[in-house]
Design a protein around this motif. Structure first.
Motif, PDB file in Angstrom:
ATOM      1  N   TYR A   1     -11.265  -1.513  -2.417  1.00 59.88           N
ATOM      2  CA  TYR A   1     -11.082  -0.237  -3.088  1.00 59.88           C
ATOM      3  C   TYR A   1     -10.377  -0.416  -4.427  1.00 59.88           C
ATOM      4  N   LYS A   2      -9.399  -1.342  -4.470  1.00 61.22           N
ATOM      5  CA  LYS A   2      -8.683  -1.607  -5.718  1.00 61.22           C
ATOM      6  C   LYS A   2      -9.612  -2.177  -6.770  1.00 61.22           C
ATOM      7  N   GLU A   3     -10.468  -3.064  -6.336  1.00 59.45           N
ATOM      8  CA  GLU A   3     -11.424  -3.625  -7.294  1.00 59.45           C
ATOM      9  C   GLU A   3     -12.343  -2.530  -7.841  1.00 59.45           C
ATOM     10  N   VAL A   4     -12.759  -1.612  -6.921  1.00 58.41           N
ATOM     11  CA  VAL A   4     -13.653  -0.533  -7.343  1.00 58.41           C
ATOM     12  C   VAL A   4     -12.940   0.420  -8.284  1.00 58.41           C
ATOM     13  N   THR A   5     -11.656   0.844  -7.948  1.00 56.65           N
ATOM     14  CA  THR A   5     -10.922   1.785  -8.803  1.00 56.65           C
ATOM     15  C   THR A   5     -10.606   1.180 -10.152  1.00 56.65           C
ATOM     16  N   ASP A   6     -10.262  -0.102 -10.172  1.00 56.12           N
ATOM     17  CA  ASP A   6     -10.001  -0.763 -11.441  1.00 56.12           C
ATOM     18  C   ASP A   6     -11.270  -0.822 -12.286  1.00 56.12           C
ATOM     19  N   ALA A   7     -12.385  -1.100 -11.591  1.00 54.92           N
ATOM     20  CA  ALA A   7     -13.659  -1.173 -12.327  1.00 54.92           C
ATOM     21  C   ALA A   7     -14.065   0.196 -12.857  1.00 54.92           C
ATOM     22  N   LYS A   8     -13.746   1.257 -12.126  1.00 54.15           N
ATOM     23  CA  LYS A   8     -14.106   2.599 -12.536  1.00 54.15           C
ATOM     24  C   LYS A   8     -13.066   3.255 -13.421  1.00 54.15           C
TER      25      LYS A   8
END
Length: 278
Positions: free
Chosen positions: A180-187
Motif C-alpha cells: 500500500y505504501k508503494e502504491v500511495t507513494d506512486a500515486k
C-alpha cells in the motif's frame, strides 16, 4: 503477921511443891544404865554391830572404788576413742559441709543453666512451630504456584500458538502495508490527510492568546491531523466557551482565530480545545 511475911510463906509453899514434883519425876524416870549399856541388846552390842556393818561398808566401798576406778579408766579410754571418732567425724563433717557448699554452688549453676536452657527450649519450640507453619504455608504456596505454573504453561503454549498465528498474520499485513505504501507513494497520496476533510478526534490546550488580533496558539498541530480551516471547540471545566478556526498549522502547534459569533465567554490560557465535542 505482916504482908511481907505472908508473901514469903506463899513463896516457900510454891517452892516446896515444885521440888516435890521434881523428886517424883526423877524417881519415876530412874533406869539401870549398866543393863542399858552391857545387855544383849545394849548400846555396846549395837556399837559392835554398827562397827561390823561399817567394816563391811568400808570393804564394799573399797571394792566399789576399785571398780569405779577401773570403770573410770575404761570410760576415759572409751571417751578418748569417742573423742578421736568425734574429731574424725567433725573433720568429715567439715569436708561434707565443704562438699555440700560446692554441690550447692554447682546446683545453683546447673539450675540457672537448666532455666536458661528451658527458656531456650521454649524459644526453639516456638520458633520450630513458627517454621513448621511457615514451611506448611510455603508448601501450600509452592503447590499453588506449581498449579499456576502448569496453567500458565498451558496458557503460554496456547499463546505461543496464537502468537505464531498472529506473527504469520502480521507478516501478511506488513507485506500488504508495504504494498500500500508503494502504491500511495506512486500515486502521491498523503495518508495523514483526513478523509472527507474532517479532523481526527484530538484535544489540546490554549498556549498563548493575542487579544488585539483575536488569535490564539494551541498545542495540537499537523502531526495530530490538524489542517488549515479546521474548527476547534473551546471549553473550560466542561463549560463551553467558544470556537476557533485554524489559520496556520505547524507540526506540534497551530494558530487559530477566535470566532466571535460562537463566543460564550472569554478564552483563557490552559482552556481545553477539542476537534469535536461529544
Amino acid at each position: 503477921m505482916t504482908l511481907l511475911g505472908k508473901s514469903f510463906s506463899v513463896i516457900i509453899l510454891i517452892l516446896s511443891l515444885t521440888f516435890m514434883v521434881l523428886a517424883l519425876a526423877v524417881n519415876a524416870s530412874h533406869r539401870n544404865w549398866r543393863d542399858v549399856v552391857m545387855g544383849p541388846t545394849g548400846l555396846k552390842a549395837q556399837i559392835r554391830t554398827t562397827e561390823s556393818t561399817n567394816q563391811q561398808l568400808r570393804d564394799t566401798t573399797e571394792r566399789t572404788r576399785a571398780a569405779l576406778s577401773r570403770e573410770q579408766a575404761a570410760r576415759r579410754t572409751a571417751l578418748a576413742a569417742l573423742q578421736t571418732q568425734l574429731d574424725q567425724l567433725e573433720s568429715q563433717l567439715q569436708n561434707s559441709e565443704s562438699s555440700v557448699q560446692q554441690l550447692e554452688a554447682q546446683n545453683t549453676v546447673l539450675t540457672q543453666t537448666d532455666r536458661s536452657r528451658a527458656q531456650q527450649l521454649e524459644e526453639l519450640t516456638s520458633e520450630t512451630a513458627r517454621l513448621r507453619d511457615q514451611i506448611r504455608k510455603e508448601q501450600q504456596d509452592r503447590d499453588e504456584l506449581f498449579t499456576q505454573t502448569l496453567k500458565l504453561t498451558n496458557d503460554m503454549n496456547k499463546l505461543r500458538g496464537i502468537v505464531q498465528i498472529q506473527q504469520d498474520r502480521n507478516d501478511q499485513l506488513m507485506a500488504q502495508v508495504t504494498r500500500y505504501k508503494e502504491v500511495t507513494d506512486a500515486k502521491g497520496i498523503d495518508i495523514n490527510e483526513p478523509i472527507g476533510g474532517a479532523p481526527p478526534d484530538r484535544n489540546g490546550t490554549v498556549l498563548v492568546i493575542n487579544r488585539p488580533k483575536k488569535l490564539v496558539e494551541v498545542s495540537i498541530g499537523y502531526d495530530d491531523g490538524l489542517r488549515k480551516g479546521h474548527r476547534l471547540e473551546v471549553t473550560r471545566q466542561g463549560r463551553y466557551v467558544g470556537k476557533l478556526e485554524v489559520l496556520k498549522v505547524e507540526p506540534d502547534h497551530s494558530v487559530a482565530a477566535i470566532l466571535p459569533d460562537y463566543s460564550q465567554g472569554t478564552i483563557q490560557e490552559n482552556d481545553r480545545v477539542d476537534t469535536t465535542l461529544d
